[in-house]
Motif scaffolding. Structure first.
Motif, PDB file in Angstrom:
ATOM      1  N   HIS A  68       0.817  -1.206   0.000  1.00  0.00           N
ATOM      2  CA  HIS A  68       0.000   0.000   0.000  1.00  0.00           C
ATOM      3  C   HIS A  68       0.859   1.269   0.000  1.00  0.00           C
ATOM      4  O   HIS A  68       0.567   2.230   0.712  1.00  0.00           O
ATOM      5  N   GLY A  69       1.934   1.249  -0.774  1.00  0.00           N
ATOM      6  CA  GLY A  69       2.793   2.418  -0.885  1.00  0.00           C
ATOM      7  C   GLY A  69       3.644   2.710   0.328  1.00  0.00           C
ATOM      8  O   GLY A  69       4.152   3.811   0.498  1.00  0.00           O
ATOM      9  N   ARG A  70       3.836   1.710   1.183  1.00  0.00           N
ATOM     10  CA  ARG A  70       4.559   1.928   2.439  1.00  0.00           C
ATOM     11  C   ARG A  70       5.630   0.868   2.650  1.00  0.00           C
ATOM     12  O   ARG A  70       5.350  -0.334   2.552  1.00  0.00           O
ATOM     13  N   MET A  71       6.850   1.319   2.962  1.00  0.00           N
ATOM     14  CA  MET A  71       7.931   0.392   3.309  1.00  0.00           C
ATOM     15  C   MET A  71       7.801   0.020   4.780  1.00  0.00           C
ATOM     16  O   MET A  71       7.545   0.881   5.621  1.00  0.00           O
ATOM     17  N   THR A  72       7.985  -1.263   5.093  1.00  0.00           N
ATOM     18  CA  THR A  72       7.886  -1.726   6.479  1.00  0.00           C
ATOM     19  C   THR A  72       9.080  -2.612   6.829  1.00  0.00           C
ATOM     20  O   THR A  72       9.623  -3.302   5.969  1.00  0.00           O
ATOM     21  N   ALA A  73       9.448  -2.587   8.101  1.00  0.00           N
ATOM     22  CA  ALA A  73      10.491  -3.464   8.636  1.00  0.00           C
ATOM     23  C   ALA A  73       9.871  -4.214   9.803  1.00  0.00           C
ATOM     24  O   ALA A  73       9.751  -3.680  10.892  1.00  0.00           O
ATOM     25  N   GLY A  74       9.444  -5.469   9.574  1.00  0.00           N
ATOM     26  CA  GLY A  74       8.734  -6.227  10.585  1.00  0.00           C
ATOM     27  C   GLY A  74       7.260  -5.875  10.574  1.00  0.00           C
ATOM     28  O   GLY A  74       6.825  -5.107   9.725  1.00  0.00           O
ATOM     29  N   PRO A  75       6.454  -6.381  11.497  1.00  0.00           N
ATOM     30  CA  PRO A  75       6.859  -7.227  12.620  1.00  0.00           C
ATOM     31  C   PRO A  75       7.113  -8.688  12.270  1.00  0.00           C
ATOM     32  O   PRO A  75       7.606  -9.446  13.092  1.00  0.00           O
ATOM     33  N   GLU A  76       6.752  -9.112  11.053  1.00  0.00           N
ATOM     34  CA  GLU A  76       6.991 -10.505  10.690  1.00  0.00           C
ATOM     35  C   GLU A  76       8.489 -10.781  10.628  1.00  0.00           C
ATOM     36  O   GLU A  76       9.273  -9.919  10.273  1.00  0.00           O
ATOM     37  N   SER A  77       8.860 -12.015  10.976  1.00  0.00           N
ATOM     38  CA  SER A  77      10.273 -12.377  10.996  1.00  0.00           C
ATOM     39  C   SER A  77      10.512 -13.632  10.166  1.00  0.00           C
ATOM     40  O   SER A  77       9.695 -14.562  10.169  1.00  0.00           O
ATOM     41  N   ALA A  78      11.649 -13.661   9.482  1.00  0.00           N
ATOM     42  CA  ALA A  78      12.051 -14.845   8.724  1.00  0.00           C
ATOM     43  C   ALA A  78      12.630 -15.911   9.645  1.00  0.00           C
ATOM     44  O   ALA A  78      12.822 -17.056   9.235  1.00  0.00           O
ATOM     45  N   GLY A  79      12.918 -15.542  10.894  1.00  0.00           N
ATOM     46  CA  GLY A  79      13.486 -16.494  11.847  1.00  0.00           C
ATOM     47  C   GLY A  79      14.842 -17.009  11.378  1.00  0.00           C
ATOM     48  O   GLY A  79      15.516 -16.406  10.544  1.00  0.00           O
TER      49      GLY A  79
END
Length: 198
Positions: A68-79
């Motif tokens: 949606h036009g937004r860069m995010t860092a997390g909260p999901e993790s690749a572990g």
């Protein structure tokens, strides 16, 4: 551990900054342990004294997204499995990959334990290609301006992650009325050294 090592170095006031693979823990210490007597964990309220530690979902394995036009860092993790893209295990772009792209992690200084046979170095080329594609996606979804370089794209994600961690530090300090100008940021954890200055 942070309190004792700080005392051994003659430091009396610290902000503990522990950044690992999936999260960052921050705490405040000024000669005595900062306790919380009522805590909420996973929606359950606990009334028991425990160390006041604030955790945010920002670690080396935090997945870097663009929706949606937004860069995010997390909260999901690749572990750890599949882990970051650089691990050669079909992972996704993560903060670790951004640190590799910007030169904060160098493949030559890591053991060759990646890939299916656990005998390869971190995959810099796959990470670079993924950031180039991500930069193109971001550019084309916004205003069509020229894409950022892979390094600029990765650096943008690192700034987002750093803002999330700085907000956590504010929550356990200045938002509680603690003036931290005389404090030392004591960093540790697998990724702490890559982010403490930022």
């Amino acid at each position: 551990g942070a309190a004792k090592t700080a005392e051994a170095a003659g430091i009396k006031k610290i902000i503990c900054f522990d950044m690992g693979g999936t999260s960052t823990d921050v705490a405040h210490f000024a000669g005595q342990y900062d306790l919380s007597f009522e805590t909420e964990i996973a929606g359950k309220r606990l009334q028991s004294p425990m160390l006041h530690i604030h955790t945010v979902a920002a670690g080396g394995g935090s997945i870097l997204g663009f929706t949606h036009g937004r860069m995010t860092a997390g909260p999901e993790s690749a572990g750890a499995d599949p882990g970051p893209l650089a691990y050669r295990n079909n992972g996704q772009l993560t903060i670790t990959d951004a640190n590799l792209m910007t030169g904060r992690i160098h493949p030559d200084y890591f053991p060759k334990i990646f890939g299916t046979a656990h005998d390869q170095a971190l995959d810099y080329q796959a990470v670079k290609s993924a950031f180039e594609h991500r930069s193109y996606d971001i550019s084309s979804s916004l205003d069509g301006s020229p894409p950022l370089t892979a390094e600029e794209c990765a650096d943008g994600y690192l700034k987002i992650a750093n803002e999330n961690m700085a907000a956590a530090i504010k929550k356990i300090s200045v938002e509680r009325g603690i003036d931290i100008k005389d404090y030392t940021l004591q960093c540790y954890g697998g990724a702490g050294g890559q982010h403490a200055v930022g």
